[in-house]
Design a protein around this motif. Structure first.
Motif, mmCIF file in Angstrom:
data_model
loop_
_atom_site.group_PDB
_atom_site.id
_atom_site.type_symbol
_atom_site.label_atom_id
_atom_site.label_comp_id
_atom_site.label_asym_id
_atom_site.label_seq_id
_atom_site.Cartn_x
_atom_site.Cartn_y
_atom_site.Cartn_z
ATOM 1 N N ALA A 1 3.879 2.412 63.182
ATOM 2 C CA ALA A 1 4.421 1.287 63.051
ATOM 3 C C ALA A 1 3.976 0.784 61.429
ATOM 4 O O ALA A 1 4.807 0.113 60.912
ATOM 5 C CB ALA A 1 3.620 0.042 64.084
ATOM 6 N N LEU B 1 7.414 -2.509 68.294
ATOM 7 C CA LEU B 1 7.751 -1.067 68.426
ATOM 8 C C LEU B 1 7.382 -0.507 69.821
ATOM 9 O O LEU B 1 8.032 -0.003 70.688
ATOM 10 C CB LEU B 1 6.801 -0.091 67.575
ATOM 11 C CG LEU B 1 7.088 1.303 67.639
ATOM 12 C CD1 LEU B 1 8.488 1.690 67.360
ATOM 13 C CD2 LEU B 1 6.159 2.192 66.667
ATOM 14 N N ASN C 1 10.514 0.179 72.939
ATOM 15 C CA ASN C 1 10.568 1.454 73.441
ATOM 16 C C ASN C 1 9.861 1.384 75.125
ATOM 17 O O ASN C 1 9.563 2.571 75.528
ATOM 18 C CB ASN C 1 9.927 2.509 72.740
ATOM 19 C CG ASN C 1 10.581 2.874 71.294
ATOM 20 O OD1 ASN C 1 11.343 3.581 71.438
ATOM 21 N ND2 ASN C 1 10.045 2.141 70.174
ATOM 22 N N VAL D 1 12.778 3.112 66.184
ATOM 23 C CA VAL D 1 12.346 2.055 65.082
ATOM 24 C C VAL D 1 13.222 1.272 64.645
ATOM 25 O O VAL D 1 14.009 1.584 63.736
ATOM 26 C CB VAL D 1 11.648 2.936 64.010
ATOM 27 C CG1 VAL D 1 10.741 1.899 62.994
ATOM 28 C CG2 VAL D 1 10.685 3.922 64.339
#
Length: 292
Positions: free
Chosen positions: A67, A77, A81, A97
Motif C-alpha cells: 500500500a 487496499l 480485495n 490496486v
C-alpha cells in the motif's frame, strides 16, 4: 387528350385546396452531453471498471508495504480485495490496486518472515443496520492453488510501516441512499472490477441524497440508464444509477436525505436496484468506507 385531362384534374385539385403531403423532417439526434466525471459504459451489467492495476504479491512483501509503495491507504487496499486480516495474504496473490497506473517497486520486509496464521475466509464489510446483506462478499484476492500457499505474515511493523489500520470511531460522511438488500460490493468480483455497490429494492422506492450537495448531472447515460450525480463539500462526488425516474434538475441544491430519484432498472441491468458510487474527484472509492 388523356394527358390534357390529367393536367386539368391536377389543376382542379390545386384550386380546390387538396394539400400535397408535406415532406417528413426528422430532427437530428442531440449531441452527447459532456459528463462532469469520466464514465465508461459497461459491456454487461458489471458497471464501469476501476482505474488501477493488479499487483502480484512476492516473497517478503506485506500488505502495508504494498500500500505504501502505491501511495494508498492500507484499509482501502484491504477493502477493495476483501481482506479482513493483512496476514492472510499468500505469495502469488493478485491484489487489485485502485488508482494505480503502473507497477510499483515494493521494498521487501528485512530479515526472515515469521510464520503466519492459517488462511481465514475474509469477513464481509459491516453493512448499515438498515441494509440487509443478501450474501457474503466474494473473496476478491486469488491466491495460489491449494497445497502450495505461502502465507505472508504481517510482521511487527517497523517505523516505516506506519500505524495499524484503524477506522473505528471515524464519523460517517454519507448516509445510506435507500433501504434495501446490499448484494453487489465494491472491488473485484468474479474476475470483474466493480466501482460501486448495488442495493436491490422495489421499483419506485425513493433514492435519497447521501449528503448535502448540488446536482451536477441528471439525465441518461449508456449502461447507467437514468443517473443523478451530486457534488458535495470536500471534493466528494456521489452517483446514483439505473433509476426509473429522476426527481431533480441540474444546478439544484439538495439536502441529505432528500428524494432525488426512484429505483428502477434502466440501462444495463437485470432487475430493479440502485448502483451507488462514491468518488473523490474522479477517483472511485469504496462507498462502505463513507457509510455508517
Amino acid at each position: 387528350m388523356i394527358r390534357r385531362a390529367a393536367l386539368a384534374a391536377a389543376a382542379l385539385a390545386l384550386l380546390t385546396g387538396c394539400p400535397a403531403k408535406p415532406p417528413v423532417i426528422r430532427p437530428s439526434p442531440p449531441a452527447a452531453r459532456p459528463l462532469p466525471i469520466p464514465l465508461q459504459a459497461p459491456a454487461r451489467h458489471d458497471e464501469p471498471a476501476l482505474a488501477g492495476i493488479v499487483h502480484v504479491v512476492r516473497r517478503g512483501e506485506t500488505l502495508y508495504r504494498i500500500a505504501r509503495a502505491y501511495g494508498i491507504d492500507p484499509a482501502d487496499l484491504m477493502e477493495t480485495n476483501g481482506i479482513a486480516d493483512p496476514r492472510n495474504v499468500a505469495v502469488g496473490t493478485e491484489l487489485f490496486v485502485p488508482g494505480a497506473s503502473a507497477p510499483a517497486e515494493v521494498t521487501p520486509y528485512p530479515g526472515p518472515m515469521p510464520a503466519g496464521p492459517a488462511p481465514a475466509a475474509p469477513t464481509t464489510a459491516r453493512p448499515s443496520p438498515a441494509v440487509a446483506s443478501a450474501a457474503p462478499a466474494p473473496a476478491a484476492a486469488r491466491g495460489p492453488a491449494p497445497g502450495r500457499a505461502e502465507i505472508v505474515a504481517a510482521p511487527p511493523r517497523d517505523a516505516d510501516d506506519g500505524p495499524p489500520v484503524v477506522r473505528q470511531g471515524a464519523p460517517s460522511r454519507l448516509g445510506w441512499p435507500l433501504k434495501g438488500v446490499l448484494y453487489g460490493r465494491y472491488g473485484v468480483r468474479a474476475g470483474q472490477r466493480h466501482d460501486g455497490i448495488d442495493v436491490a429494492a422495489p421499483e419506485g422506492t425513493p433514492v435519497l441524497a447521501a449528503a448535502d450537495g448540488s446536482v451536477i448531472y441528471a439525465g441518461e447515460q449508456a449502461g447507467y440508464g437514468a443517473v443523478v450525480i451530486l457534488r458535495h463539500d470536500g471534493g466528494l462526488v456521489t452517483l446514483y444509477a439505473h433509476n426509473s425516474e429522476v426527481l431533480v434538475k441540474e444546478g439544484a441544491r439538495v439536502d441529505r436525505g432528500q428524494p432525488i430519484a426512484r429505483v428502477g432498472q434502466t440501462g444495463r441491468t437485470t432487475g430493479p436496484h440502485l448502483h451507488f458510487e462514491v468518488r473523490e474527484g474522479t477517483r472511485p472509492r469504496n462507498p462502505l468506507l463513507f457509510l455508517p
